[in-house]
Design an enzyme around this catalytic site. Structure first.
Site, PDB file in Angstrom:
ATOM      1  N   GLY A 163       2.832  -2.942   8.501  1.00 40.31           N
ATOM      2  CA  GLY A 163       3.048  -3.206   9.919  1.00 40.31           C
ATOM      3  C   GLY A 163       4.498  -3.539  10.194  1.00 40.31           C
ATOM      4  O   GLY A 163       5.122  -4.271   9.431  1.00 40.31           O
ATOM      5  N   THR A 219       0.827  -1.216   0.000  1.00 37.70           N
ATOM      6  CA  THR A 219       0.000   0.000   0.000  1.00 37.70           C
ATOM      7  C   THR A 219       0.856   1.258   0.000  1.00 37.70           C
ATOM      8  O   THR A 219       1.913   1.292   0.631  1.00 37.70           O
ATOM      9  CB  THR A 219      -0.916   0.003   1.232  1.00 37.70           C
ATOM     10  OG1 THR A 219      -1.725  -1.167   1.218  1.00 37.70           O
ATOM     11  CG2 THR A 219      -1.824   1.223   1.257  1.00 37.70           C
ATOM     12  N   GLU A 261      -6.220  -5.747   3.990  1.00 33.48           N
ATOM     13  CA  GLU A 261      -6.254  -6.964   3.168  1.00 33.48           C
ATOM     14  C   GLU A 261      -7.428  -6.964   2.210  1.00 33.48           C
ATOM     15  O   GLU A 261      -7.944  -8.011   1.824  1.00 33.48           O
ATOM     16  CB  GLU A 261      -6.280  -8.204   4.048  1.00 33.48           C
ATOM     17  CG  GLU A 261      -5.547  -9.373   3.420  1.00 33.48           C
ATOM     18  CD  GLU A 261      -4.095  -9.025   3.124  1.00 33.48           C
ATOM     19  OE1 GLU A 261      -3.311  -8.895   4.076  1.00 33.48           O
ATOM     20  OE2 GLU A 261      -3.759  -8.865   1.941  1.00 33.48           O
TER      21      GLU A 261
END
Ligand SMILES: CC(C)(COP(=O)(O)OP(=O)(O)OC[C@H]1O[C@@H](n2cnc3c(N)ncnc32)[C@H](O)[C@@H]1OP(=O)(O)O)[C@@H](O)C(=O)NCCC(=O)NCCSC(=O)CCCCCCCCCCCCCCC(=O)O
Ligand SMILES: Cc1cc2nc3c(=O)[nH]c(=O)nc-3n(C[C@H](O)[C@H](O)[C@H](O)COP(=O)(O)OP(=O)(O)OC[C@H]3O[C@@H](n4cnc5c(N)ncnc54)[C@H](O)[C@@H]3O)c2cc1C
Length: 644
Positions: free
Chosen positions: A189, A150, A432
Site C-alpha cells: 500500500g 509480497t 496479512e
C-alpha cells in the site's frame, strides 16, 4: 433550507432503550477518557469542510480519487500530529486511535501502510540507533513508508520470496535485486505514487550463504523530486475490488545499493566483515505481521460495528408490507427474520471488540517478554493471532454483507457506505495472512497440543481444556458456561478427528506432508472450532468481568447479547455438537442421548428477554457420564420471557 428532521420511528426506538447510552459508549471506548479522546479528535475532524466530498468519490477519476485521498490524509495527519503534540496521553499508535483518525475519511488512506506497518516495523525491528535515526522522521511523516514483502510470485510462502539482498563487504553495502518478474514486489500500500521509503523483505546473502528473509529500510524515491531513484522500477498495480485509494503498487530492483546500516538489526545483524549474527528466533522477522493480525481483530469489530449501526437504524425507519390488511406497514425491525440478520451483527461487533482487546493485552505481555529475551509465549500467540485474524475478518466481512442485504436496494447504494465497508473488510480476509493459511498455522499448534494432552502434559491456557477432558469430569450446570464447555468439547473432537486423519493417512502409506494435506480440511475445521471456543469464552468472561462495575440495566443487555452470540453459534454448529459422540478420551464419554423435550427451565431461557432477539436454540441433551446438561429450545415468540 429544510432542517434535517430526525425520523420519528428512530426517535421512538431511541426513547425505548433500557440502559444509559453514555455508559455503553464509555464501555465501547474503553472508558470515559477514551470517549473524551475520541470525541475531541472527531470534533477536530468533523468541522473540516475539505474532508467532505462535493462530488461522490465514485464519480471521480482514479487520479482525482487518489489526490483527494492524499489531501484528506494530509489534513488528518496534521490534526493527529497537533493532537499528539498537545496531549501526551493520546497514544497515536494505539490501534483504535491511529486507525480511527485515518478512517474518518471515507477512502482508505494512501498512508495507511505508513502508519499501520512501516512505523510499527521500525518500532519492532530496528535497533536503538536505527530508531534514533528514523523513528521521529517517520512519526512526523518527514519520510513516508510502506511494507514491501509480497511479490508477484509469493505472498503466503515467505521463505520462497525471491528478492535478494547480497552483502558487499568491500563497500559495506547490500545489493538489492529482483532476479525474476515474479520477484517484483506486488501489493504494498502506498507504493504506487506515495511512499518514498519502504521496508523491503528479502533473502539475505552474505559470504555466498543465504540466511533467509530479513527486513531492510530502503529509500526508493528522491526526497526532493519524488522521482524513483536509479535502479528502482515502481508504479501502481491498477484497479481492485475495493481499497481504490490505498495506492497499492509494484517495485523492482536492478542491483540497487543500500548501506549496511539499513538492514533492520534489532534481532539479527551482519557485521562489517560480513559475519552473520543470528537472532533468538528467525520468526522475529515476522513480528510486524503478528502485530497487524492482532490489530485486525479490533479493526474487524470496528468495521462491523459501522455496518451493524447502519442496518439497525435502517431497520427502525424502513416500513414495508402489510401483514394485517388495513394496518400501517410495520417497521422491518419487527420482522423476526430481520432481527435474526441484524442482531447477530451487533453481538459479533461486541464479541470481536472484547476479544481484540484481550488479544492486544496478550500481545503487549508477549512483547514485554520478548524484550526480556523470553520467547515462551510466542508459539501460542502466533497461533492465536492467526486464527483470530482469520475468523474475525471472515465473520466481519460476511456479516457486513448480511447487513447490506438486510437494507434491500438502498443497501446497494454507494451512499449507504456498505460498498466501502465491504471492500475494506473483504481485503482483511486475504491480506496479512490468507484465511486458510492462517487456520493451518493454528492447526500446527493444535496438533502439537493434542499430542501433549494425550501425554497428560500441562498445556498453555487456551488449550488446557484438552487435558481436562482426560482428567476430572467437568462439573457442568445449565449455564452459558455449559455452552462454552460444549464448544471446548467440539474443539477437542475436531482436533482429535484431524489428528486421527493424519495418522490414518500415514498408516495408509503417505508421508507426513501428504498425510497433512489429505487431512487439511479437517485441520482447518479444528482451528475454526478452537477459535470459536475462544471468542465465545472471551466474550462471555469479559462481559461477566465488566458487568460487576456497570449499571444493572446495561449489564443485562450486554449479557443477553453474549447469550445471543453463544446460542447463535450453537445453532450454526449444531451438527458439530451432535457429531461429538463417543470420544475415547479415557474416562470421559460424550454422547448425545436424544433431543430434549422442548421444556426446560435453564438459566439460559429464563434469562432471555426477547426484546433484542428471539432465537431458536436447538434442544440438545448431552450426557457426560452422570452429568446431564440440557440446552434449551426457545419458541420463536416475540417478548416471551417465560421458560421454553
Ligand atoms: C507463517 C507462514 C504461513 C509460514 O511461514 P514459514 O514457512 O516460515 O513457517 P512454517 O509454516 O514452516 O512454520 C515454522 C515455524 O514457525 C512458526 N511461525 C511461523 N510464523 C510465525 C510468527 N509470525 N511468529 C511466531 N512463529 C511463527 C510456526 O508456528 C512454526 O512453528 P512450529 O515448527 O513449532 O510449528 C508465513 O509464510 C506467513 O506468515 N505467510 C503470510 C504472509 C503475510 O501475512 N503477508 C502479509 C504481507 S503485509 C500485508 O498483507 C499488509 C496488508 C495491509 C495491512 C493494513 C494495516 C493497517 C492496520 C489496521 C489495523 C487497525 C486496528 C484498529 C482498529 C480499531 O480498534 O478501531
Ligand atoms: C488489499 C490488499 C492489500 C495488501 N497490502 C499489502 C502490503 O501492503 N504489503 C504486502 O507485502 N502485501 C500486501 N498484500 C498482499 C497479501 O499479504 C497477500 O495477498 C496475502 O499474503 C496472500 O498471499 P497471495 O496473494 O500470494 O495468495 P496465495 O498464498 O497464493 O493464496 C492463494 C490460494 O492458495 C492457498 N494456499 C496458499 N498456500 C497454501 C498452503 N500452504 N496450504 C493450503 N492452501 C494454501 C490459499 O489458501 C489461497 O486459497 C495485500 C493484499 C491485499 C488484497
Amino acid at each position: 433550507m429544510a432542517v434535517n428532521k430526525v425520523n420519528e420511528d428512530l426517535l421512538r426506538e431511541r426513547a425505548r432503550y433500557t440502559f444509559n447510552i453514555e455508559e455503553l459508549t464509555n464501555f465501547i471506548d474503553g472508558g470515559e477518557e477514551g470517549t473524551r479522546n475520541r470525541r475531541e479528535v472527531e470534533d477536530m475532524v468533523i468541522h473540516v469542510k475539505e474532508l467532505h466530498d462535493e462530488v461522490p468519490e465514485d464519480y471521480l477519476s482514479h487520479k482525482e480519487r487518489y489526490e483527494n485521498a492524499v489531501k484528506k490524509g494530509c489534513i488528518l495527519i496534521d490534526l493527529l500530529k497537533e493532537h499528539v503534540l498537545r496531549h501526551s496521553s493520546f497514544d497515536a499508535y494505539k490501534p483504535s486511535n491511529m486507525y480511527r483518525v485515518l478512517s474518518m475519511a471515507k477512502e482508505v488512506s494512501p498512508v495507511l501502510l505508513h502508519m499501520g506497518m512501516f512505523v510499527p516495523t521500525i518500532f519492532g525491528q530496528a535497533s536503538a540507533e536505527q530508531q534514533e535515526e528514523w523513528l521521529h522522521k517517520a512519526l512526523m511523516l518527514e519520510i513516508i513508508g510502506t511494507y514491501a514483502q509480497t511479490e508477484l510470485g509469493h505472498g503466503t510462502f515467505l521463505r520462497g520470496l525471491e528478492t535478494t539482498a547480497t552483502y558487499d563487504p568491500s563497500t559495506e553495502e547490500f545489493v538489492l535485486h529482483s532476479p525474476t518478474l515474479t520477484s517484483y514486489k506486488w501489493w504494498p500500500g502506498g507504493l504506487g505514487q506515495t511512499a518514498n521509503h519502504c521496508i523491503v523483505v528479502a533473502q539475505l546473502y552474505s559470504r555466498e550463504k543465504c540466511y533467509g528473509v530479513h527486513a531492510f529500510l530502503v529509500q526508493i524515491r528522491d526526497s526532493e523530486t519524488h522521482m524513483p531513484l536509479p535502479g528502482i522500477k515502481v508504479g501502481d498495480i491498477g484497479p481492485k475490488l475495493g481499497f481504490q485509494t490505498a495506492n497499492n503498487g509494484f517495485l523492482g530492483f536492478d542491483h540497487f545499493r543500500i548501506p549496511r546500516k539499513n538492514m533492520l538489526m534489532r534481532n539479527a545483524q551482519v557485521l562489517k566483515d560480513g559475519r552473520y549474527v543470528k537472532s533468538k528466533s528467525d520468526k522475529l522477522t515476522y513480528g510486524t505481521m503478528m502485530l497487524v493480525r492482532v490489530m485486525i481483530v479490533s479493526d474487524a469489530a470496528y468495521e462491523l460495528s459501522r455496518a451493524a449501526t447502519i442496518a439497525a437504524r435502517y431497520s427502525a425507519v424502513r416500513r414495508q408490507s402489510m401483514p394485517r390488511p388495513g394496518q400501517p406497514e410495520p417497521q422491518i425491525l419487527d420482522y423476526v427474520t430481520q432481527q435474526h440478520k441484524v442482531f447477530i451483527a451487533i453481538a459479533t461487533s461486541h464479541a470481536l471488540r472484547l476479544t481484540g482487546g484481550w488479544l492486544w493485552d496478550a500481545y503487549s505481555s508477549l512483547t514485554h517478554d520478548l524484550d526480556q529475551g523470553n520467547l515462551d509465549q510466542l508459539p501460542e500467540l502466533h497461533a492465536l493471532a492467526c486464527c483470530l485474524k482469520a475468523i474475525s475478518s471472515r465473520d466481519s466481512n460476511s456479516l457486513v454483507e448480511q447487513c447490506r442485504m438486510s437494507c434491500g436496494g438502498h443497501g446497494y447504494m454507494s451512499s449507504s457506505n456498505f460498498p466501502t465497508i465491504y471492500g475494506a473488510t473483504a481485503a482483511t480476509v486475504t491480506y496479512e495472512g490468507e484465511y486458510t493459511v492462517m487456520l493451518l498455522q493454528t492447526a500446527r499448534y493444535l496438533m502439537k497440543a493434542w499430542k501433549e494432552a494425550l501425554g497428560g502434559i500441562v498445556l498453555t491456557p487456551t488449550v488446557a481444556y484438552m487435558v481436562t477432558y482426560n482428567k476430572a469430569k467437568p462439573a457442568w450446570v445449565n449455564t452459558p458456561e455449559a455452552i462454552i464447555q460444549g464448544f471446548h468439547a467440539v474443539a477437542v473432537g475436531k482436533v482429535k478427528e484431524a489428528a486421527d486423519g493424519i495418522e490414518y493417512h500415514q498408516n495408509s502409506g503417505k508421508d507426513y506432508e501428504d498425510a497433512w494435506n489429505a487431512a487439511s480440511v479437517m485441520l482447518v475445521k479444528a482451528s475454526e472450532c478452537y477459535c470459536r471456543a475462544i471468542i465465545c469464552e472471551t466474550f462471555w468472561k469479559e462481559i461477566q468481568k465488566h458487568s460487576r462495575s456497570m449499571s444493572r440495566n446495561l449489564a443485562v443487555v450486554l449479557q443477553q447479547l453474549s447469550e445471543l452470540y453463544l446460542s447463535y453459534w450453537v445453532l450454526e454448529r449444531s451438527g458439530d455438537f451432535f457429531q461429538v459422540r463417543t470420544v475415547p478420551l479415557t474416562r470421559t464419554k460424550f454422547e448425545f442421548v436424544s433431543f430434549a423435550s422442548p421444556k426446560c427451565h435453564c438459566q439460559m431461557c429464563t434469562g432471555f428477554v426477547a426484546h433484542i432477539t428471539s432465537v431458536v436454540v436447538l434442544a440438545v441433551q448431552v450426557s457426560i457420564q452422570n452429568l446431564t446438561l440440557t440446552f434449551c429450545t426457545r419458541k420463536r415468540n416475540e417478548f416471551d420471557i417465560g421458560s421454553c
